[in-house]
Design a protein around this motif. Sequence first.
Motif, PDB file in Angstrom:
ATOM      1  N   HIS A 110       0.843  -1.195   0.000  1.00 25.05           N
ATOM      2  CA  HIS A 110       0.000   0.000   0.000  1.00 25.05           C
ATOM      3  C   HIS A 110       0.879   1.245   0.000  1.00 25.05           C
ATOM      4  O   HIS A 110       1.992   1.241   0.530  1.00 25.05           O
ATOM      5  CB  HIS A 110      -0.919   0.016   1.223  1.00 25.05           C
ATOM      6  N   ARG A 111       0.365   2.314  -0.565  1.00 27.35           N
ATOM      7  CA  ARG A 111       1.108   3.567  -0.602  1.00 27.35           C
ATOM      8  C   ARG A 111       1.398   4.071   0.804  1.00 27.35           C
ATOM      9  O   ARG A 111       0.586   3.903   1.708  1.00 27.35           O
ATOM     10  CB  ARG A 111       0.312   4.642  -1.346  1.00 27.35           C
ATOM     11  N   THR A 112       2.546   4.710   0.971  1.00 25.51           N
ATOM     12  CA  THR A 112       2.872   5.356   2.234  1.00 25.51           C
ATOM     13  C   THR A 112       1.945   6.550   2.428  1.00 25.51           C
ATOM     14  O   THR A 112       1.649   7.284   1.478  1.00 25.51           O
ATOM     15  CB  THR A 112       4.343   5.833   2.232  1.00 25.51           C
ATOM     16  N   THR A 120       3.926  12.538  -0.812  1.00 24.67           N
ATOM     17  CA  THR A 120       4.187  11.104  -0.673  1.00 24.67           C
ATOM     18  C   THR A 120       5.500  10.752  -1.366  1.00 24.67           C
ATOM     19  O   THR A 120       5.915  11.423  -2.313  1.00 24.67           O
ATOM     20  CB  THR A 120       3.053  10.260  -1.293  1.00 24.67           C
ATOM     21  N   GLU A 217       7.396  -5.818  -4.363  1.00 21.25           N
ATOM     22  CA  GLU A 217       6.415  -5.325  -3.393  1.00 21.25           C
ATOM     23  C   GLU A 217       6.152  -6.354  -2.308  1.00 21.25           C
ATOM     24  O   GLU A 217       6.020  -6.010  -1.123  1.00 21.25           O
ATOM     25  CB  GLU A 217       5.110  -4.949  -4.105  1.00 21.25           C
ATOM     26  N   TYR A 223       5.270   0.128  -1.655  1.00 22.37           N
ATOM     27  CA  TYR A 223       4.488   0.352  -2.870  1.00 22.37           C
ATOM     28  C   TYR A 223       5.389   0.980  -3.922  1.00 22.37           C
ATOM     29  O   TYR A 223       6.056   1.980  -3.670  1.00 22.37           O
ATOM     30  CB  TYR A 223       3.295   1.277  -2.596  1.00 22.37           C
ATOM     31  N   ASP A 225       5.697   2.802  -7.534  1.00 24.37           N
ATOM     32  CA  ASP A 225       4.859   3.585  -8.445  1.00 24.37           C
ATOM     33  C   ASP A 225       5.077   3.222  -9.910  1.00 24.37           C
ATOM     34  O   ASP A 225       4.122   3.171 -10.679  1.00 24.37           O
ATOM     35  CB  ASP A 225       5.141   5.081  -8.255  1.00 24.37           C
TER      36      ASP A 225
END
Length: 560
Positions: A110-112, A120, A217, A223, A225
């Motif tokens: 999951h994204r930070t 971010t 991942e 995460y 990009d």
Amino acid sequence: MTRSSLHGEEPAVEGATALAVQDGGAAGDHDPHNKGDKKGENREKGEKGDDGDIEHEVAGRRPRRRILRWSATVLSLVILATAGAGYFYYQHLNSNLRKGQRSSGDFKAHRTKPNPAGQTPLNILLIGSDSRNSDENVALGGSRENRGNPPLGDVQMLIHLSADRKSAAVVSVPRDTRVDIPQCTDPDTGKVYPPVNTIINESLARGGAGCTLATWENLTGVYIDHWMMIDFAGVVRMADAIGGVEVCVKHNVWDRNLQTQRGGSGLKLTAGKHKVKGKQALQWLRTRHAFHSDLGRARAQHMYMNSMIRMLRGQNVFTDTGRLMGLAEAATQSLQVSEEIGTVKKLYDLAMQLKTVPTDRITMATMPNVTDPQNPNHVIPDGANAAKMWKMLREDVAFDKNGPKTEAKKPSEDETPATPSVAADRLGVLVQNATRTSTRAPVSGRAGEISRQLRRKGFTRATADTSAAGSAEETVVRYPSADLEGDARSVAKALGIPMSSVKRSTDVSGVTVVVGADWRTGVTYPKESAPKAGDLPENSDALNGSDESQCMDVYEPYRW
């Protein structure tokens, strides 16, 4: 409304009039709205003025107007032609780019969360392919018998740009690292590859770059990009466009076939500093045996990248149009990228973000690793040390100590209060055992042990998931919808799990505790101190981007 619009004249006349005024002509002589100038009206109509000199006035004005009209028209055409050329060149660069699916495998990263300023981190996976599927790549990489085989990802680096864009980290994972590769689907053929535990460079052949991204991942929990991929020929083109990069060896080196070891990049240099470009740059980046191992090769690659960054900064290449166009041409011909960054503008924007980081805030490192007990020629992540590095990336902690000395803010459990939707004894909670890693077997019974602890805490409907044990580096509490956030937080609090590990996820149908590899014993989650900037494990082989003293050691059999 202007006069030209009334009489249907070409807009260029109006532009010519403006140019004439700027050229020093009297405003009254050229302003068609100046009604006080009778001479001007008479002259335009071809009538006699006070001096009766019609021929003089016509001869003096009409040619000048034609010249100005012609000049303005030519100027307009030049502007249009330049803009058109620029547009077509931009389209040409875009057409050079090859694009692919961002992820083709199963992943749960999951994204930070954004920092207080709403920023971010940015994570980009760089993959070096050993493809021999062209004459050019076979000529550069040898191994003709592998032509037509799926390429392997022999170079894999994660570029992490901090949320505030003031520091950056580059982490390599050696190609022979044994990891869990998830189920992946080849985006071109639709073939589904089942999950497997093998060395990481095989991920590229099991669903392309998107599978390698999913593997990373799952390994790191970070995460990612975007991805970028380059092959042998691409490295040579980029090295030539850059104009050479300075490298250093402590001894004369010749990476060649030996009786005891086949293979070699062909790199041959005398001791000291050299500027390498083209094929020689590729040889430097591929040299493995002469630099002791894959770990030495990663260090040499980091030295090359640090030196390249310093050189590009020193030459201020982003203000040199000719150099920039050459780099753009080479980059778009050499790189394959994930589809969401598949335009020149987006790549340029990425470069501008990376450009802001000072060299002393750039750190190159290698994943902490140990010898694989199953195969001495392979390595595996070094347990707690590797986990610490991944945690620093996930939490956006700088790898260097050169940033501002600010005290880390302690997370508050009350920052996002949420009320449980039901009483604890009415909430269904599922507990999963995900203590298995690519290098360690799962701890049996963990799901049952933690579910019993939850029942003792009042969550009487907590049950253990009896399906096969999963794999997760860190323990998390997942919930599927906003109305269950308060319930998930109450479960985390009962077990001592930090609120930062409570995650919303569509992978679960109810509140689910995933017991990760960081919690292999005990019924209360072990408290860990927050990682600090620059506090990297000793075996991460970290290099700072401003260090110009870097020089490679050479394995003795390859000295000459």
